[in-house]
Motif scaffolding. Structure first.
Motif, PDB file in Angstrom:
ATOM      1  N   ARG A   1      86.997  51.133  -0.805  1.00  0.00           N
ATOM      2  CA  ARG A   1      86.322  52.041   0.124  1.00  0.00           C
ATOM      3  C   ARG A   1      87.299  52.504   1.185  1.00  0.00           C
ATOM      4  N   ASN A   2      86.858  53.488   1.949  1.00  0.00           N
ATOM      5  CA  ASN A   2      87.704  54.041   3.005  1.00  0.00           C
ATOM      6  C   ASN A   2      87.715  53.075   4.187  1.00  0.00           C
ATOM      7  N   LYS A   3      88.869  52.417   4.391  1.00  0.00           N
ATOM      8  CA  LYS A   3      88.973  51.439   5.467  1.00  0.00           C
ATOM      9  C   LYS A   3      89.420  52.050   6.791  1.00  0.00           C
ATOM     10  N   SER A   4      89.810  53.320   6.755  1.00  0.00           N
ATOM     11  CA  SER A   4      90.258  53.955   7.995  1.00  0.00           C
ATOM     12  C   SER A   4      89.132  54.644   8.748  1.00  0.00           C
ATOM     13  N   TYR A   5      87.894  54.492   8.283  1.00  0.00           N
ATOM     14  CA  TYR A   5      86.758  55.167   8.914  1.00  0.00           C
ATOM     15  C   TYR A   5      86.430  54.557  10.274  1.00  0.00           C
TER      16      TYR A   5
ATOM     17  N   TYR B   1      85.407  49.340   9.130  1.00  0.00           N
ATOM     18  CA  TYR B   1      86.190  48.203   8.646  1.00  0.00           C
ATOM     19  C   TYR B   1      86.864  47.484   9.799  1.00  0.00           C
TER      20      TYR B   1
END
Length: 341
Positions: free
Chosen positions: A88-92, A95
Motif C-alpha cells: 500500500r501507499n506508505k507515504s500517505y 502509515y
C-alpha cells in the motif's frame, strides 16, 4: 579447496532469479548453494555434475515453497503496521501516524505520570518552601505538675448551750394504775386534772417548783386532692339488622295481622283512583320494645305511605330482640298491602 568462478556463480544466480525468489532470500540461498557445490567438487565430482545435481534437487516448486515459508517467518518479526500497509501507499501519512502511535502513547503515559506526581508532591513542596507557620498550625505544649490536694477542714458547728434545767421543777404524782388485791390497795388518791398535768411534769411524787409549759406543735393536715369526676356520656344505642332472638309482636304474627286489619284505613284518594300495592316501611324496635324511626322505603303514593307510617308509629310495644342475652335495638322492614275488594 576448489572455488567457483564468477561465470558459474552468475549461472546459479540466473537460475535462482527465474524462480521468483525475494531479494532477501536470493543472496542467502546463492551463498548456500555455492558452498555446497565447492564442497562436492572438493570430494572429486566434476563441476557439470554438481550443477546438474543442484538444478534437479532445487526445482522451481521447492524454491517457491521455500520463498513462501521465508515470507511467513519474516512476517512474524514484522510489526502489525507493516503487515497492514503491505503493498500500500506508505507515504500517505496514515502509515507514519500508525507507526509512531506506540511512541505517542509512551510519551503521553510518561507526561500523565509526571503531572500526577507533581500534583501529589505539590503540597509537600509548598510546605518545605513556606517555612512560616500559620496561626492554625501553631501548637501549644502544656505541662502538668503534680498537685497535692488536701481536703478542707470543716469547722465544727458550735454546740448550742443547753438550757439549764430548773433546779426545782414542779411535778405532780401520777402513777400508772396497778391491779392489786383488796388488802394491798392504798388510800384512794384523786387523779390530777388535765390542767395540772399540762403545767407540770409527771413524776412519782408531787412537789412545788417552777411551772413547765410544754409547747405542742400540731403538724398541718395533709390536703388530699379528690379526683375530678368525669361524666361519661351514655353510649348510643346501636341498631342491628339481625339478632340472635328477633323482636316479636306481642301475641305473635296473628295478633299483628289483626292489629293492621283493625287500624289500617284505606285512603279515599287511593280508593277513588283504584291504587293498589305494597308500601315498605322501615322502623326500629328499641331495646325497650318501643317502635321508633319509622320511614317509607318504597311507597305507592295517594296517601297510602302516610297511612302505613301512622299505623306503624301507633303500634303497642314489642318484645325486644336479644343479643348474647341482652336486649338490643333491631331494624325492621315490613310490607303493608293495600288492595280493594
Amino acid at each position: 579447496m576448489k572455488r567457483l568462478n564468477n561465470q558459474r556463480i552468475a549461472e546459479l544466480h540466473r537460475f535462482l532469479e527465474k524462480s521468483g525468489l525475494s531479494e532477501t532470500l536470493l543472496p542467502e540461498l546463492l551463498d548456500h548453494l555455492s558452498c555446497e557445490a565447492e564442497e562436492r567438487m572438493w570430494d572429486g565430482e566434476s563441476l557439470e555434475e554438481v550443477l546438474d545435481s543442484i538444478q534437479q534437487k532445487v526445482d522451481s516448486e521447492t524454491l517457491k515453497r521455500l520463498n513462501l515459508e521465508r515470507k511467513n517467518l519474516l512476517a512474524i518479526h514484522d510489526s502489525l503496521t507493516d503487515i497492514v500497509f503491505e503493498n500500500r501507499n506508505k507515504s500517505y501519512g496514515a502509515y507514519a501516524l500508525r507507526k509512531d502511535y506506540g511512541g505517542h502513547v509512551q510519551r503521553a503515559t510518561l507526561i500523565g505520570v509526571g503531572i500526577f506526581l507533581l500534583i501529589f508532591m505539590l503540597p509537600q513542596l509548598y510546605a518545605r518552601l513556606n517555612t512560616d507557620p500559620s496561626p492554625d498550625e501553631i501548637g501549644f505544649e502544656v505541662e502538668f505538675s503534680p498537685l497535692t490536694i488536701k481536703p478542707e477542714s470543716k469547722p465544727k458547728p458550735p454546740v448550742a448551750d443547753q438550757a439549764a434545767a430548773p433546779k426545782n421543777v414542779k411535778t405532780i404524782r401520777f402513777l400508772p394504775p396497778l391491779i392489786l388485791s383488796d388488802g394491798l390497795v392504798p388510800e384512794e388518791q384523786v387523779p390530777p386534772t388535765v390542767e395540772a398535768i399540762g403545767q407540770s411534769q409527771i413524776g412519782t411524787e408531787t412537789q412545788d417548783g417552777e411551772e413547765v409549759f410544754t409547747e405542742l406543735r400540731i403538724p398541718p393536715a395533709e390536703i388530699v386532692q379528690r379526683p375530678s369526676v368525669v361524666e361519661i356520656a351514655p353510649e348510643e344505642e346501636k341498631e342491628l339488622l339481625f339478632a340472635e332472638q328477633q323482636p316479636e309482636f306481642l301475641g305473635g304474627q296473628e295478633e299483628l295481622v289483626r292489629y293492621l286489619q283493625k287500624n289500617l284505613t284505606y285512603p279515599g284518594r287511593a280508593a277513588r283512583a283504584g291504587i293498589e300495592g305494597k308500601v315498605f316501611v322501615e322502623f326500629t324496635v328499641g331495646a325497650d320494645g318501643k317502635v321508633k324511626n319509622a320511614r317509607t322505603v318504597k311507597g305507592i303514593g295517594f296517601g297510602c305511605d302516610e297511612e302505613a307510617i301512622r299505623v306503624i308509629q301507633r303500634m303497642p310495644d314489642w318484645r325486644p330482640g336479644r343479643q348474647a342475652g341482652r336486649p338490643v335495638a333491631v331494624r325492621f322492614t315490613m310490607p303493608i298491602t293495600f288492595y280493594l275488594d
